[in-house]
Design an enzyme around this catalytic site. Structure first.
Site, mmCIF file in Angstrom:
data_model
loop_
_atom_site.group_PDB
_atom_site.id
_atom_site.type_symbol
_atom_site.label_atom_id
_atom_site.label_comp_id
_atom_site.label_asym_id
_atom_site.label_seq_id
_atom_site.Cartn_x
_atom_site.Cartn_y
_atom_site.Cartn_z
ATOM 1 N N ARG A 36 0.831 -1.214 0.000
ATOM 2 C CA ARG A 36 0.000 0.000 0.000
ATOM 3 C C ARG A 36 0.864 1.262 0.000
ATOM 4 O O ARG A 36 0.459 2.300 -0.512
ATOM 5 C CB ARG A 36 -0.909 0.017 1.218
ATOM 6 C CG ARG A 36 -2.044 -0.958 1.059
ATOM 7 C CD ARG A 36 -3.077 -0.791 2.115
ATOM 8 N NE ARG A 36 -4.261 -1.514 1.723
ATOM 9 C CZ ARG A 36 -5.189 -1.959 2.555
ATOM 10 N NH1 ARG A 36 -5.071 -1.744 3.827
ATOM 11 N NH2 ARG A 36 -6.226 -2.597 2.099
ATOM 12 N N LYS A 197 -20.471 -10.638 5.156
ATOM 13 C CA LYS A 197 -21.364 -9.597 5.694
ATOM 14 C C LYS A 197 -22.479 -9.232 4.728
ATOM 15 O O LYS A 197 -22.364 -8.307 3.943
ATOM 16 C CB LYS A 197 -20.537 -8.352 6.044
ATOM 17 C CG LYS A 197 -19.716 -8.535 7.299
ATOM 18 C CD LYS A 197 -18.842 -7.327 7.557
ATOM 19 C CE LYS A 197 -17.383 -7.701 7.588
ATOM 20 N NZ LYS A 197 -16.516 -6.923 6.753
ATOM 21 N N GLY A 350 -10.483 -7.719 0.101
ATOM 22 C CA GLY A 350 -9.236 -8.352 0.559
ATOM 23 C C GLY A 350 -9.075 -9.804 0.153
ATOM 24 O O GLY A 350 -8.035 -10.200 -0.364
HETATM 25 P P1 AMP Z 1 -16.448 -9.965 3.743
HETATM 26 O O1 AMP Z 1 -15.608 -9.163 4.672
HETATM 27 O O2 AMP Z 1 -17.914 -9.703 3.893
HETATM 28 O O3 AMP Z 1 -15.988 -9.864 2.298
HETATM 29 O O4 AMP Z 1 -16.255 -11.473 4.145
HETATM 30 C C1 AMP Z 1 -15.044 -12.170 4.036
HETATM 31 C C2 AMP Z 1 -15.121 -13.354 4.929
HETATM 32 O O5 AMP Z 1 -16.213 -14.166 4.545
HETATM 33 C C3 AMP Z 1 -13.927 -14.253 4.918
HETATM 34 O O6 AMP Z 1 -13.263 -14.148 6.150
HETATM 35 C C4 AMP Z 1 -14.508 -15.662 4.733
HETATM 36 O O7 AMP Z 1 -13.970 -16.613 5.588
HETATM 37 C C5 AMP Z 1 -15.960 -15.448 5.073
HETATM 38 N N1 AMP Z 1 -16.825 -16.450 4.471
HETATM 39 C C6 AMP Z 1 -16.907 -16.827 3.194
HETATM 40 N N2 AMP Z 1 -17.773 -17.829 3.024
HETATM 41 C C7 AMP Z 1 -18.267 -18.126 4.255
HETATM 42 C C8 AMP Z 1 -19.195 -19.076 4.732
HETATM 43 N N3 AMP Z 1 -19.790 -19.945 3.919
HETATM 44 N N4 AMP Z 1 -19.451 -19.101 6.054
HETATM 45 C C9 AMP Z 1 -18.842 -18.223 6.883
HETATM 46 N N5 AMP Z 1 -17.957 -17.301 6.492
HETATM 47 C C10 AMP Z 1 -17.669 -17.239 5.173
#
Ligand code: AMP
Length: 393
Positions: A36, A197, A350
């Site tokens: 970054r 999320k 990320g």
């Molecule tokens: P976000 O910050 O919303 O982009 O979410 C990223 C996170 O989503 C990562 O840490 C993943 O481990 C989590 N993630 C992806 N698929 C799943 C799932 N099926 N169940 C729980 N967490 C998930």
């Protein structure tokens, strides 16, 4: 078009440069990944070469408005000493008499690094008093922190209202590239959304149904949609308060004749743990007690086919729990398919970026966006306060 640093005269001026130096640090303050900072060097060097006094402002981590020596910008200052051919000072306060004294000592072509701006709770509150104190330090404000452009904070928004302003090279590239891809997108135009999320992303999905032809959903956010359709999801991630919105979005997709695809099969686990055993579940419903951790083989095949036929692709968020070895296949296969496609692709977030990087596919992506949340919001047509506040050319 927003005013850029090339449109303003910075010679002899004190330029407050908001950057995204939210770099990972170890316990001794060593920077674990400086990408970054290196990405920002062209903007800093341009300002220095044009005779500005450059005052660098950023946050690192989430200090929640309290000083935290483990998240000090002093690490950044030390890094810059080694990578810039000019004097680099550090101010252990971002505002007030010490910061002012350091600014007063700056000569043209020198750099001052301010302490972590999120050590002050007023920053995230966008306090007018705090913004005014920041503004006192400078003659011009330059925002080059795309990753925080969706936040209405003092150092991204409030201060910009008080000073002549412009965007830096990184911000300019992000907003112009994303705008150029989306102005008249070639079709089929697909969005691939994943991650955990769902509350953050529901509005984005809703907005994307206006512009995209197809939305592919994976990751943890898929399960709230599946539940909204009455599908059993076992112990998978689920946000009760988003259920009605998810139902509305599914209905909207139908009415608009848009395709919103959800996983048809899954890779599941009995426990949410890095060593969890992977169970292939070949149906859309998930057995009682199981957790959906990744999209299954049939879903991967279907999504890869959609990607093959696309001319414009947006991808944000992993298809599964990418951090756990047994549940990264979906994300990897999607990354490969997006990279292989000749479509104009924008990848942000990320985990999606680390999937692309770990597979060394960076060069095959049209635009790797540095701001996950900010790029999603921009793509889905939302106004970013940190961009909106900057003057047009
Ligand atoms: P976000 O910050 O919303 O982009 O979410 C990223 C996170 O989503 C990562 O840490 C993943 O481990 C989590 N993630 C992806 N698929 C799943 C799932 N099926 N169940 C729980 N967490 C998930």
């Amino acid at each position: 078009m927003k005013r850029t640093i090339e449109d303003i005269d910075v010679k002899g001026k004190r330029v407050l440069l908001r950057v995204d130096f939210n770099v990972p640090l170890d316990d001794s303050g060593n920077i674990l990944d400086a990408s970054r900072i290196t990405a920002e060097l062209p903007t800093i060097k341009y300002l220095l070469a044009h005779g500005a006094k450059v005052i660098i402002c950023s946050h690192i981590g989430r200090p929640k408005g309290e000083p935290n020596p483990k998240l000090s910008m002093v690490s950044v200052a030390k890094y810059l000493v080694q990578h810039l051919h000019c004097k680099v000072r550090f101010s252990s306060n971002a505002i007030g008499p010490e910061a002012q004294k350091n600014v007063d000592m700056l000569e043209d072509g020198e750099v001052l690094v301010l302490e972590n701006i999120r050590f002050y709770k007023e920053e995230e509150e966008n306090s007018p008093v705090f913004s005014a104190k920041l503004a006192e330090l400078a003659d011009i404000f330059v925002n080059d922190a795309f990753g925080t452009a969706h936040r209405k904070h003092s150092s991204t928004y409030g201060v910009a209202k008080l000073l002549p302003n412009a965007v830096g090279f990184l911000m300019g590239k992000e907003i112009n590239t994303i705008a150029s891809v989306l102005e008249n997108p070639q079709r089929s135009f697909i969005a691939i959304l994943g991650g955990a999320k769902i509350s953050d992303k529901l509005k984005v999905v809703k907005n994307l149904l206006e512009t995209c032809d197809t939305v592919l959903i994976g990751g943890g956010m898929a399960y709230t949609f599946l539940k909204a359709q009455g599908v059993e999801i076992g112990n998978s991630l689920y946000e009760e308060e988003c259920l009605n919105d998810a139902k509305e979005i599914l209905q909207k997709a139908k009415e608009k004749n848009k395709r919103l695809l959800l996983p048809q099969d899954h890779v599941c686990a009995a426990v949410f743990s890095p060593n969890a055993v992977a169970f292939k579940v070949k149906t859309q419903y998930i057995p009682t007690g199981m957790i959906g951790m990744d999209i299954g083989a049939r879903t991967i095949k279907q999504y890869v086919n959609e990607i093959k036929n696309a001319k414009t692709i947006i991808w944000n968020g992993p298809m599964g729990v990418f951090e756990f070895l047994n549940f990264r296949e979906g994300t990897k296969k999607i990354a490969k398919a997006v990279a292989k496609s000749s479509a104009k692709s924008i990848v942000g977030g990320g985990d999606s970026l680390s999937a692309i990087k770990s597979l060394k596919l960076e060069k095959k992506i049209y635009h790797l966006s540095t701001g996950g949340g900010a790029s999603l919001k921009l793509i889905s047509g939302e106004v970013l306060p940190g961009v909106d506040v900057i003057a047009d050319k």
